[in-house]
Design a protein around this motif. Structure first.
Motif, PDB file in Angstrom:
ATOM      1  N   SER A  81      -0.171   1.270 -10.679  1.00 41.92           N
ATOM      2  CA  SER A  81       0.519   2.554 -10.788  1.00 41.92           C
ATOM      3  C   SER A  81      -0.156   3.332 -11.908  1.00 41.92           C
ATOM      4  O   SER A  81      -0.529   2.738 -12.930  1.00 41.92           O
ATOM      5  CB  SER A  81       1.996   2.362 -11.123  1.00 41.92           C
ATOM      6  OG  SER A  81       2.144   1.838 -12.417  1.00 41.92           O
ATOM      7  N   ASN A  82      -0.324   4.618 -11.744  1.00 43.33           N
ATOM      8  CA  ASN A  82      -1.050   5.416 -12.739  1.00 43.33           C
ATOM      9  C   ASN A  82      -2.240   4.632 -13.272  1.00 43.33           C
ATOM     10  O   ASN A  82      -3.125   4.279 -12.516  1.00 43.33           O
ATOM     11  CB  ASN A  82      -0.120   5.873 -13.858  1.00 43.33           C
ATOM     12  CG  ASN A  82       0.943   6.833 -13.331  1.00 43.33           C
ATOM     13  OD1 ASN A  82       0.765   7.410 -12.258  1.00 43.33           O
ATOM     14  ND2 ASN A  82       2.022   7.012 -14.052  1.00 43.33           N
ATOM     15  N   LEU A 104       7.496  -5.514 -12.832  1.00 48.49           N
ATOM     16  CA  LEU A 104       7.650  -4.091 -12.494  1.00 48.49           C
ATOM     17  C   LEU A 104       7.952  -3.227 -13.705  1.00 48.49           C
ATOM     18  O   LEU A 104       7.789  -2.009 -13.674  1.00 48.49           O
ATOM     19  CB  LEU A 104       8.841  -3.912 -11.536  1.00 48.49           C
ATOM     20  CG  LEU A 104       8.696  -4.409 -10.122  1.00 48.49           C
ATOM     21  CD1 LEU A 104      10.065  -4.368  -9.452  1.00 48.49           C
ATOM     22  CD2 LEU A 104       7.702  -3.565  -9.358  1.00 48.49           C
ATOM     23  N   LYS A 105       8.394  -3.866 -14.763  1.00 45.46           N
ATOM     24  CA  LYS A 105       9.024  -3.183 -15.892  1.00 45.46           C
ATOM     25  C   LYS A 105       8.236  -1.989 -16.436  1.00 45.46           C
ATOM     26  O   LYS A 105       8.809  -0.944 -16.713  1.00 45.46           O
ATOM     27  CB  LYS A 105       9.245  -4.217 -17.008  1.00 45.46           C
ATOM     28  CG  LYS A 105      10.402  -3.937 -17.908  1.00 45.46           C
ATOM     29  CD  LYS A 105      10.605  -5.098 -18.869  1.00 45.46           C
ATOM     30  CE  LYS A 105       9.406  -5.268 -19.768  1.00 45.46           C
ATOM     31  NZ  LYS A 105       9.497  -6.387 -20.716  1.00 45.46           N
ATOM     32  N   ASN A 106       6.921  -2.150 -16.573  1.00 44.41           N
ATOM     33  CA  ASN A 106       6.112  -1.089 -17.177  1.00 44.41           C
ATOM     34  C   ASN A 106       5.468  -0.152 -16.155  1.00 44.41           C
ATOM     35  O   ASN A 106       4.724   0.752 -16.528  1.00 44.41           O
ATOM     36  CB  ASN A 106       5.021  -1.699 -18.060  1.00 44.41           C
ATOM     37  CG  ASN A 106       5.628  -2.463 -19.221  1.00 44.41           C
ATOM     38  OD1 ASN A 106       6.531  -1.979 -19.888  1.00 44.41           O
ATOM     39  ND2 ASN A 106       5.159  -3.681 -19.437  1.00 44.41           N
ATOM     40  N   HIS A 107       5.743  -0.393 -14.895  1.00 45.80           N
ATOM     41  CA  HIS A 107       5.109   0.438 -13.866  1.00 45.80           C
ATOM     42  C   HIS A 107       5.932   1.693 -13.567  1.00 45.80           C
ATOM     43  O   HIS A 107       7.154   1.685 -13.631  1.00 45.80           O
ATOM     44  CB  HIS A 107       4.933  -0.364 -12.572  1.00 45.80           C
ATOM     45  CG  HIS A 107       3.756  -1.282 -12.581  1.00 45.80           C
ATOM     46  ND1 HIS A 107       2.467  -0.834 -12.430  1.00 45.80           N
ATOM     47  CD2 HIS A 107       3.676  -2.626 -12.733  1.00 45.80           C
ATOM     48  CE1 HIS A 107       1.632  -1.866 -12.489  1.00 45.80           C
ATOM     49  NE2 HIS A 107       2.340  -2.966 -12.680  1.00 45.80           N
ATOM     50  N   ASN A 108       5.207   2.721 -13.191  1.00 39.45           N
ATOM     51  CA  ASN A 108       5.821   3.951 -12.729  1.00 39.45           C
ATOM     52  C   ASN A 108       6.060   3.821 -11.215  1.00 39.45           C
ATOM     53  O   ASN A 108       5.106   3.717 -10.448  1.00 39.45           O
ATOM     54  CB  ASN A 108       4.867   5.111 -13.041  1.00 39.45           C
ATOM     55  CG  ASN A 108       5.357   6.414 -12.456  1.00 39.45           C
ATOM     56  OD1 ASN A 108       5.478   6.542 -11.239  1.00 39.45           O
ATOM     57  ND2 ASN A 108       5.640   7.366 -13.304  1.00 39.45           N
ATOM     58  N   PHE A 109       7.325   3.803 -10.822  1.00 38.25           N
ATOM     59  CA  PHE A 109       7.642   3.526  -9.413  1.00 38.25           C
ATOM     60  C   PHE A 109       7.069   4.577  -8.471  1.00 38.25           C
ATOM     61  O   PHE A 109       6.737   4.287  -7.333  1.00 38.25           O
ATOM     62  CB  PHE A 109       9.159   3.432  -9.207  1.00 38.25           C
ATOM     63  CG  PHE A 109       9.749   2.122  -9.651  1.00 38.25           C
ATOM     64  CD1 PHE A 109       9.038   1.276 -10.486  1.00 38.25           C
ATOM     65  CD2 PHE A 109      11.006   1.735  -9.218  1.00 38.25           C
ATOM     66  CE1 PHE A 109       9.577   0.062 -10.897  1.00 38.25           C
ATOM     67  CE2 PHE A 109      11.555   0.525  -9.612  1.00 38.25           C
ATOM     68  CZ  PHE A 109      10.842  -0.311 -10.454  1.00 38.25           C
ATOM     69  N   LEU A 112       3.534   3.650  -7.744  1.00 33.10           N
ATOM     70  CA  LEU A 112       3.282   2.204  -7.596  1.00 33.10           C
ATOM     71  C   LEU A 112       2.855   1.812  -6.181  1.00 33.10           C
ATOM     72  O   LEU A 112       3.454   2.264  -5.193  1.00 33.10           O
ATOM     73  CB  LEU A 112       4.556   1.435  -7.984  1.00 33.10           C
ATOM     74  CG  LEU A 112       4.493  -0.091  -7.944  1.00 33.10           C
ATOM     75  CD1 LEU A 112       3.392  -0.632  -8.845  1.00 33.10           C
ATOM     76  CD2 LEU A 112       5.844  -0.683  -8.350  1.00 33.10           C
ATOM     77  N   LYS A 113       1.794   1.001  -6.126  1.00 33.27           N
ATOM     78  CA  LYS A 113       1.355   0.407  -4.859  1.00 33.27           C
ATOM     79  C   LYS A 113       1.271  -1.100  -5.064  1.00 33.27           C
ATOM     80  O   LYS A 113       0.785  -1.560  -6.098  1.00 33.27           O
ATOM     81  CB  LYS A 113      -0.014   0.947  -4.463  1.00 33.27           C
ATOM     82  CG  LYS A 113       0.033   2.412  -4.114  1.00 33.27           C
ATOM     83  CD  LYS A 113      -1.339   2.968  -3.876  1.00 33.27           C
ATOM     84  CE  LYS A 113      -1.196   4.447  -3.508  1.00 33.27           C
ATOM     85  NZ  LYS A 113      -2.476   5.043  -3.170  1.00 33.27           N
ATOM     86  N   ILE A 114       1.741  -1.833  -4.065  1.00 31.18           N
ATOM     87  CA  ILE A 114       1.784  -3.290  -4.187  1.00 31.18           C
ATOM     88  C   ILE A 114       1.097  -3.920  -2.981  1.00 31.18           C
ATOM     89  O   ILE A 114       1.359  -3.535  -1.835  1.00 31.18           O
ATOM     90  CB  ILE A 114       3.246  -3.786  -4.274  1.00 31.18           C
ATOM     91  CG1 ILE A 114       3.937  -3.176  -5.490  1.00 31.18           C
ATOM     92  CG2 ILE A 114       3.293  -5.314  -4.319  1.00 31.18           C
ATOM     93  CD1 ILE A 114       5.400  -3.553  -5.636  1.00 31.18           C
ATOM     94  N   ASN A 162      11.404   2.804  -1.889  1.00 30.57           N
ATOM     95  CA  ASN A 162      10.371   3.636  -1.282  1.00 30.57           C
ATOM     96  C   ASN A 162       8.995   3.420  -1.933  1.00 30.57           C
ATOM     97  O   ASN A 162       8.285   4.383  -2.224  1.00 30.57           O
ATOM     98  CB  ASN A 162      10.785   5.097  -1.390  1.00 30.57           C
ATOM     99  CG  ASN A 162      10.417   5.853  -0.141  1.00 30.57           C
ATOM    100  OD1 ASN A 162       9.937   5.253   0.828  1.00 30.57           O
ATOM    101  ND2 ASN A 162      10.600   7.163  -0.159  1.00 30.57           N
ATOM    102  N   ILE A 163       8.650   2.183  -2.178  1.00 33.27           N
ATOM    103  CA  ILE A 163       7.371   1.830  -2.802  1.00 33.27           C
ATOM    104  C   ILE A 163       6.387   1.372  -1.729  1.00 33.27           C
ATOM    105  O   ILE A 163       6.753   0.623  -0.817  1.00 33.27           O
ATOM    106  CB  ILE A 163       7.594   0.717  -3.860  1.00 33.27           C
ATOM    107  CG1 ILE A 163       8.343   1.286  -5.059  1.00 33.27           C
ATOM    108  CG2 ILE A 163       6.269   0.084  -4.285  1.00 33.27           C
ATOM    109  CD1 ILE A 163       8.889   0.250  -6.001  1.00 33.27           C
ATOM    110  N   GLU A 164       5.173   1.867  -1.846  1.00 34.36           N
ATOM    111  CA  GLU A 164       4.152   1.521  -0.854  1.00 34.36           C
ATOM    112  C   GLU A 164       3.764   0.047  -0.992  1.00 34.36           C
ATOM    113  O   GLU A 164       3.336  -0.404  -2.056  1.00 34.36           O
ATOM    114  CB  GLU A 164       2.929   2.424  -1.027  1.00 34.36           C
ATOM    115  CG  GLU A 164       1.977   2.337   0.141  1.00 34.36           C
ATOM    116  CD  GLU A 164       0.854   3.363   0.067  1.00 34.36           C
ATOM    117  OE1 GLU A 164       0.837   4.179  -0.886  1.00 34.36           O
ATOM    118  OE2 GLU A 164      -0.007   3.343   0.955  1.00 34.36           O
ATOM    119  N   LEU A 165       3.879  -0.680   0.119  1.00 31.67           N
ATOM    120  CA  LEU A 165       3.627  -2.122   0.104  1.00 31.67           C
ATOM    121  C   LEU A 165       2.739  -2.495   1.275  1.00 31.67           C
ATOM    122  O   LEU A 165       2.966  -2.020   2.395  1.00 31.67           O
ATOM    123  CB  LEU A 165       4.967  -2.869   0.233  1.00 31.67           C
ATOM    124  CG  LEU A 165       4.893  -4.380   0.458  1.00 31.67           C
ATOM    125  CD1 LEU A 165       4.465  -5.105  -0.798  1.00 31.67           C
ATOM    126  CD2 LEU A 165       6.258  -4.910   0.925  1.00 31.67           C
TER     127      LEU A 165
END
Ligand code: ZN
Length: 196
Positions: A81-82, A104-109, A112-114, A162-165
């Motif tokens: 993410s970013n 996930l804690k420090n990621h910008n949702f 974010l791509k997983i 709604n996170i790209e996975l």
């Protein structure tokens, strides 16, 4: 080798791809990387240099530092993410101890791509009553046997937020291109690799 279709520099190797130095030479042409002494913990560390870290997740905002996760049935998770990337090792203990949520804690949702690489899937990952009780909504019952879809909590979360996975189809137990600890007790591992 699989190259992620949603994260720019993210790869999952198979048993045909050789050791980590060989792979990095092929895809990146320099050999620095950070990896983990993985113990099925739920520890996630923020790092900024090469080395071996005592954790099951590492994340960095350093440019050009590959993060490596080693697996043979557990889930390799790569995230971006970013300007933050993560590599995570997630077996049932890690998932049960919320390693995914911690990573996930420090990621910008919003950005974010997983990407989830080959792992032991519900076609083959038979479990007993104890794991069925730990993961009731991730377990499928078939002919009196229980099979675990270990990534289901991740899939549900990504759908909800709604996170790209992306999830690769290969199962490490029934696809012979992958090392499977459950099948052969192999000491070998395949890799997930990510850098930015
Ligand atoms: Zn399978």
């Amino acid at each position: 080798m699989i190259r992620s279709s949603i994260i720019k520099n993210a790869y999952f190797t198979s048993s045909h791809d050789g050791d980590i130095k060989t792979v990095l030479k092929d895809i990146k042409s320099d050999l620095n990387f950070a990896e983990m002494k993985q113990t099925h913990s739920s520890d996630v560390k923020i790092i900024n240099s090469e080395g071996i870290y005592d954790s099951d997740g590492i994340e960095t905002n350093s440019q050009d530092l590959p993060l490596v996760v080693r697996v043979a049935d557990c889930i390799p998770i790569l995230m971006q993410s970013n300007n933050l990337i993560s590599a995570v090792h997630a077996g049932w203990r890690g998932i049960n101890n919320s390693i995914f949520e911690k990573s996930l804690k420090n990621h910008n949702f919003k950005s974010l791509k997983i990407s989830i690489g080959p792992h032991a899937k519900e076609c083959c990952y038979e479990v007993k009553e104890d794991l069925k009780q730990l993961f009731p909504s991730s377990t499928i019952e078939l002919n009196g046997r229980y099979y675990l879809n270990l990534r289901k909590r991740i899939e549900d979360f990504c759908k909800r937020e709604n996170i790209e996975l992306e999830v690769y189809n290969q199962c490490t137990i029934c696809d012979d291109s992958y090392y499977s600890y459950r099948k052969t007790s192999t000491p070998h591992r395949q890799f997930g690799i990510i850098w930015q």
